[in-house]
Every structure is written in C-alpha cells, then in structure tokens.
Design a protein around this motif. Structure first.
Motif, PDB file in Angstrom:
ATOM      1  N   VAL A   1      34.126  51.315  42.835  1.00 55.62           N
ATOM      2  CA  VAL A   1      33.583  51.498  44.197  1.00 55.62           C
ATOM      3  C   VAL A   1      32.467  49.991  44.122  1.00 55.62           C
ATOM      4  CG1 VAL A   1      31.747  52.561  45.672  1.00 55.62           C
ATOM      5  CG2 VAL A   1      33.518  53.869  44.488  1.00 55.62           C
ATOM      6  N   ALA A   2      31.813  50.006  43.114  1.00 57.97           N
ATOM      7  CA  ALA A   2      31.295  48.740  42.981  1.00 57.97           C
ATOM      8  C   ALA A   2      32.098  47.369  43.681  1.00 57.97           C
ATOM      9  CB  ALA A   2      30.587  48.166  41.779  1.00 57.97           C
ATOM     10  N   LEU A   3      33.312  47.260  43.261  1.00 59.56           N
ATOM     11  CA  LEU A   3      34.137  46.278  43.588  1.00 59.56           C
ATOM     12  C   LEU A   3      34.095  46.061  45.205  1.00 59.56           C
ATOM     13  CD1 LEU A   3      37.359  46.552  41.393  1.00 59.56           C
ATOM     14  CD2 LEU A   3      35.373  44.891  41.217  1.00 59.56           C
ATOM     15  N   LEU A   4      33.891  47.129  45.895  1.00 58.19           N
ATOM     16  CA  LEU A   4      33.624  46.941  47.497  1.00 58.19           C
ATOM     17  C   LEU A   4      32.785  45.652  47.823  1.00 58.19           C
ATOM     18  CD1 LEU A   4      34.068  50.781  48.405  1.00 58.19           C
ATOM     19  CD2 LEU A   4      35.795  48.925  48.852  1.00 58.19           C
ATOM     20  N   MET A   5      31.964  45.614  47.054  1.00 59.09           N
ATOM     21  CA  MET A   5      30.691  44.742  47.267  1.00 59.09           C
ATOM     22  C   MET A   5      31.184  43.066  46.906  1.00 59.09           C
ATOM     23  SD  MET A   5      27.496  46.804  46.310  1.00 59.09           S
ATOM     24  CE  MET A   5      27.833  47.004  44.614  1.00 59.09           C
ATOM     25  N   VAL A   6      32.052  43.107  46.214  1.00 57.13           N
ATOM     26  CA  VAL A   6      32.682  41.779  45.793  1.00 57.13           C
ATOM     27  C   VAL A   6      33.214  41.022  47.077  1.00 57.13           C
ATOM     28  CG1 VAL A   6      34.015  40.511  44.284  1.00 57.13           C
ATOM     29  CG2 VAL A   6      32.859  42.486  43.616  1.00 57.13           C
ATOM     30  N   PRO A   7      32.813  39.918  47.528  1.00 62.75           N
ATOM     31  CA  PRO A   7      33.666  39.282  48.709  1.00 62.75           C
ATOM     32  C   PRO A   7      34.846  38.613  48.196  1.00 62.75           C
ATOM     33  CG  PRO A   7      31.308  38.228  48.192  1.00 62.75           C
ATOM     34  CD  PRO A   7      31.587  39.310  46.950  1.00 62.75           C
ATOM     35  N   LEU A   8      35.792  38.733  48.992  1.00 64.62           N
ATOM     36  CA  LEU A   8      37.316  38.358  48.824  1.00 64.62           C
ATOM     37  C   LEU A   8      37.188  37.054  48.453  1.00 64.62           C
ATOM     38  CD1 LEU A   8      40.265  39.357  50.954  1.00 64.62           C
ATOM     39  CD2 LEU A   8      39.881  37.001  50.580  1.00 64.62           C
ATOM     40  N   GLN A   9      36.417  36.336  49.251  1.00 64.75           N
ATOM     41  CA  GLN A   9      36.520  34.519  48.921  1.00 64.75           C
ATOM     42  C   GLN A   9      36.373  34.380  47.456  1.00 64.75           C
ATOM     43  OE1 GLN A   9      35.073  36.050  51.323  1.00 64.75           O
ATOM     44  NE2 GLN A   9      35.767  35.275  53.150  1.00 64.75           N
ATOM     45  N   MET A  10      35.518  35.260  46.656  1.00 67.23           N
ATOM     46  CA  MET A  10      35.451  34.959  45.525  1.00 67.23           C
ATOM     47  C   MET A  10      36.316  35.099  44.265  1.00 67.23           C
ATOM     48  SD  MET A  10      31.557  36.440  44.710  1.00 67.23           S
ATOM     49  CE  MET A  10      31.576  36.263  43.074  1.00 67.23           C
ATOM     50  N   ALA A  11      37.284  35.818  44.907  1.00 69.54           N
ATOM     51  CA  ALA A  11      38.371  35.952  43.935  1.00 69.54           C
ATOM     52  C   ALA A  11      39.674  35.199  44.335  1.00 69.54           C
ATOM     53  CB  ALA A  11      38.860  37.657  44.017  1.00 69.54           C
ATOM     54  N   LEU A  12      39.659  34.404  45.271  1.00 68.96           N
ATOM     55  CA  LEU A  12      40.949  33.800  45.885  1.00 68.96           C
ATOM     56  C   LEU A  12      41.424  32.642  44.757  1.00 68.96           C
ATOM     57  CD1 LEU A  12      40.071  33.076  49.663  1.00 68.96           C
ATOM     58  CD2 LEU A  12      41.708  34.902  48.528  1.00 68.96           C
ATOM     59  N   ILE A  13      40.358  31.694  44.221  1.00 70.73           N
ATOM     60  CA  ILE A  13      40.819  30.596  43.398  1.00 70.73           C
ATOM     61  C   ILE A  13      41.057  31.227  42.020  1.00 70.73           C
ATOM     62  CG2 ILE A  13      39.923  28.783  42.242  1.00 70.73           C
ATOM     63  CD1 ILE A  13      38.206  27.860  44.737  1.00 70.73           C
ATOM     64  N   PRO A  14      40.350  32.108  41.435  1.00 66.44           N
ATOM     65  CA  PRO A  14      40.868  32.836  40.000  1.00 66.44           C
ATOM     66  C   PRO A  14      42.223  33.330  40.209  1.00 66.44           C
ATOM     67  CG  PRO A  14      38.476  33.495  40.556  1.00 66.44           C
ATOM     68  CD  PRO A  14      38.923  32.726  41.721  1.00 66.44           C
ATOM     69  N   LEU A  15      42.548  34.184  41.212  1.00 67.31           N
ATOM     70  CA  LEU A  15      43.764  34.763  41.319  1.00 67.31           C
ATOM     71  C   LEU A  15      44.916  33.810  41.420  1.00 67.31           C
ATOM     72  CD1 LEU A  15      44.859  37.854  41.418  1.00 67.31           C
ATOM     73  CD2 LEU A  15      44.737  37.943  43.742  1.00 67.31           C
ATOM     74  N   LEU A  16      44.522  32.644  42.498  1.00 68.39           N
ATOM     75  CA  LEU A  16      45.790  31.765  42.474  1.00 68.39           C
ATOM     76  C   LEU A  16      45.912  30.988  41.041  1.00 68.39           C
ATOM     77  CD1 LEU A  16      47.394  30.212  44.768  1.00 68.39           C
ATOM     78  CD2 LEU A  16      45.531  28.543  44.989  1.00 68.39           C
ATOM     79  N   ARG A  17      44.755  30.837  40.505  1.00 66.18           N
ATOM     80  CA  ARG A  17      45.190  30.123  39.311  1.00 66.18           C
ATOM     81  C   ARG A  17      45.915  31.090  38.201  1.00 66.18           C
ATOM     82  NH1 ARG A  17      39.953  27.008  36.660  1.00 66.18           N
ATOM     83  NH2 ARG A  17      41.884  26.460  35.374  1.00 66.18           N
ATOM     84  N   LEU A  18      45.606  32.180  38.141  1.00 67.25           N
ATOM     85  CA  LEU A  18      46.164  33.116  37.410  1.00 67.25           C
ATOM     86  C   LEU A  18      47.956  33.452  37.836  1.00 67.25           C
ATOM     87  CD1 LEU A  18      45.999  35.441  35.107  1.00 67.25           C
ATOM     88  CD2 LEU A  18      45.700  37.128  37.249  1.00 67.25           C
ATOM     89  N   PHE A  19      48.228  33.020  38.998  1.00 62.83           N
ATOM     90  CA  PHE A  19      49.591  33.231  39.697  1.00 62.83           C
ATOM     91  C   PHE A  19      50.203  31.893  39.338  1.00 62.83           C
ATOM     92  CE2 PHE A  19      48.623  36.240  43.300  1.00 62.83           C
ATOM     93  CZ  PHE A  19      48.696  37.334  42.511  1.00 62.83           C
ATOM     94  N   THR A  20      49.567  30.767  39.308  1.00 59.20           N
ATOM     95  CA  THR A  20      50.131  29.479  38.980  1.00 59.20           C
ATOM     96  C   THR A  20      50.275  29.020  37.439  1.00 59.20           C
ATOM     97  OG1 THR A  20      48.124  28.459  39.753  1.00 59.20           O
ATOM     98  CG2 THR A  20      49.798  28.826  41.310  1.00 59.20           C
ATOM     99  N   GLY A  21      49.195  29.519  36.828  1.00 59.78           N
ATOM    100  CA  GLY A  21      49.374  28.981  35.430  1.00 59.78           C
ATOM    101  C   GLY A  21      48.879  30.015  34.474  1.00 59.78           C
ATOM    102  N   GLY A  22      48.683  31.291  34.615  1.00 58.62           N
ATOM    103  CA  GLY A  22      48.396  32.478  33.925  1.00 58.62           C
ATOM    104  C   GLY A  22      46.833  32.306  33.369  1.00 58.62           C
ATOM    105  N   ALA A  23      46.532  33.029  32.424  1.00 58.86           N
ATOM    106  CA  ALA A  23      45.362  32.968  31.832  1.00 58.86           C
ATOM    107  C   ALA A  23      45.158  32.566  30.461  1.00 58.86           C
ATOM    108  CB  ALA A  23      44.406  34.340  32.334  1.00 58.86           C
ATOM    109  N   HIS A  24      44.076  31.767  30.120  1.00 62.55           N
ATOM    110  CA  HIS A  24      44.262  31.202  28.613  1.00 62.55           C
ATOM    111  C   HIS A  24      42.877  30.922  28.160  1.00 62.55           C
ATOM    112  CE1 HIS A  24      48.510  30.002  29.075  1.00 62.55           C
ATOM    113  NE2 HIS A  24      48.029  29.610  30.430  1.00 62.55           N
ATOM    114  N   ILE A  25      42.401  31.557  26.924  1.00 71.04           N
ATOM    115  CA  ILE A  25      41.121  31.102  26.262  1.00 71.04           C
ATOM    116  C   ILE A  25      41.582  30.430  25.006  1.00 71.04           C
ATOM    117  CG2 ILE A  25      39.283  31.961  25.058  1.00 71.04           C
ATOM    118  CD1 ILE A  25      39.459  34.642  26.541  1.00 71.04           C
TER     119      ILE A  25
END
Length: 212
Positions: free
Chosen positions: A36-60
């Motif tokens: 339910v707390a995720l409802l308060m997260v603006p959509l725009q905040m997740a656009l770039i991280p999700l786009l990078r996840l789709f195009t290059g994956g996630a690495h540490i």
C-alpha cells in the motif's frame, strides 16, 4: 498493449489479494502495508531505473543481480511497466473485496478437503467477478489513455495511440477535422469496454461496503 497489460496486472493482483486475505504467513500484514505504501511513490521516480533494468540489467560491481533481457522498445516492456505501476492499486482494491467474502464459505471448502488452488479457482474467482470487472475498467482506461509509459518504453515501433495522436497534433494543428476524427477513434474501444462491463461496475464499487 492494453489488453495483455490489464489481464496480467489484474490476474497477478487477484492471486496476491487471496494470499493477503486468506493465507497465513509470517510478515503478511507488514508486507501488505509495504504494498500500500507503494501507492505514494510517484511513477516518474521509477521510469529511469526500470528502463535501465530492461536495457542493461542490474549489477553491483561485477555481480549480476538481474540479467539483460533486452526489452527496450518492445510491447513486452510496456506490459511489465504497467503491471509494476498498477499492481499496488489493484492489490489494494481486490484485497478489500476478497477479505469481505464470508469466512464460512472458505472454511466449509477447507473442511471438505479443498486446497488453496481449488478455493481460489472454484470460489474466489467466481465470487469476485464484479470487483474484477470494475477494476478491469479502471486499468483499461488508465493504460489506454497513458502517454508517458508508452512513449518511454515502446519507442517508435510500439507507440500507443496516445503517442500517435500527439504526433498528429504537432503535424496537423490546423486540420481540426482530422484531429477530432482521430480523437473519436481513440474513444471507441474504451466506450465499448465500459458499456460491456457496466452492469458489474456499480456492483463492484459497492461490494463489501455493507455487511449483513
């Protein structure tokens, strides 16, 4: 874009709603609060991280957490994005409805030996049809009218009608007859969906508000 994204988001949310309402596991309430707390997260905040996840994956460093799935500029990327952004709202709405179902019915099915899969398919899904239909209308309208997600994740090859309509506005700003005709075309399918499911709409909105 719209139909697969709607089916995926509502289907997954119904499974999660059943788990939160009728399955007992450690941390269930806190996990639901987090959803339910995720409802308060603006959509725009997740656009770039999700786009990078789709195009290059996630690495540490040199460790790969999520592989590169190469979903850039594809319809599947828009489906997943809409599922991620719409999931908290869908889970919240369906959980309220599923929780309001009579406990006696669920307990009687379990006494007869029904497992979670049987209870979900034979009882939960038929009893929640009004809520599913009303939620499908909300999701369908939101995804159909979306511009930002389709523009970012779809690219030019998989752009939705809203993107094409904006492009038409930029090139045909004086041709009002073409713009109004294009606007009417984009309205046909949402109106058809609403009138097809309208008998469930009010019933789904009012379900669970009164007990007795």
């Amino acid at each position: 874009i719209t139909i697969p994204a709607t089916v995926l988001s509502v289907g997954i949310a119904l499974l999660a709603a059943y788990a939160f309402a009728w399955m007992k596991f450690k941390g269930r309430d806190w996990l639901f609060v987090g959803v339910v707390a995720l409802l308060m997260v603006p959509l725009q905040m997740a656009l770039i991280p999700l786009l990078r996840l789709f195009t290059g994956g996630a690495h540490i460093g040199s460790v790969t957490i999520f592989p590169d799935v190469n979903l850039s500029n594809s319809a599947a990327a828009i489906w997943i994005a809409h599922c991620c952004f719409g999931m908290p709202f869908c889970i919240f709405i369906l959980k309220i409805f599923v929780s309001s179902l009579p406990r006696e019915i669920i307990e009687a099915a379990r006494v007869d030996g029904a497992g979670h899969a049987t209870v979900f398919i034979r009882l939960i899904v038929p009893l929640t049809v009004p809520a599913i239909a009303s939620l499908c209308i909300f999701q369908f309208m939101w995804i159909w009218n979306d511009y930002l997600v389709g523009k970012i994740f779809g690219g030019s090859d998989n752009a939705p009608l809203t993107v094409k309509l904006a492009e038409l506005t930029g090139t045909r700003d004086q041709s009002w007859h073409l713009l109004t005709a294009a606007g009417m075309i984009t309205m046909i399918l949402p109106l058809a969906v609403f009138f097809a499911l309208q008998r469930y709409f009010v019933r789904g909105l009012l379900a669970g508000s009164v007990k007795g």
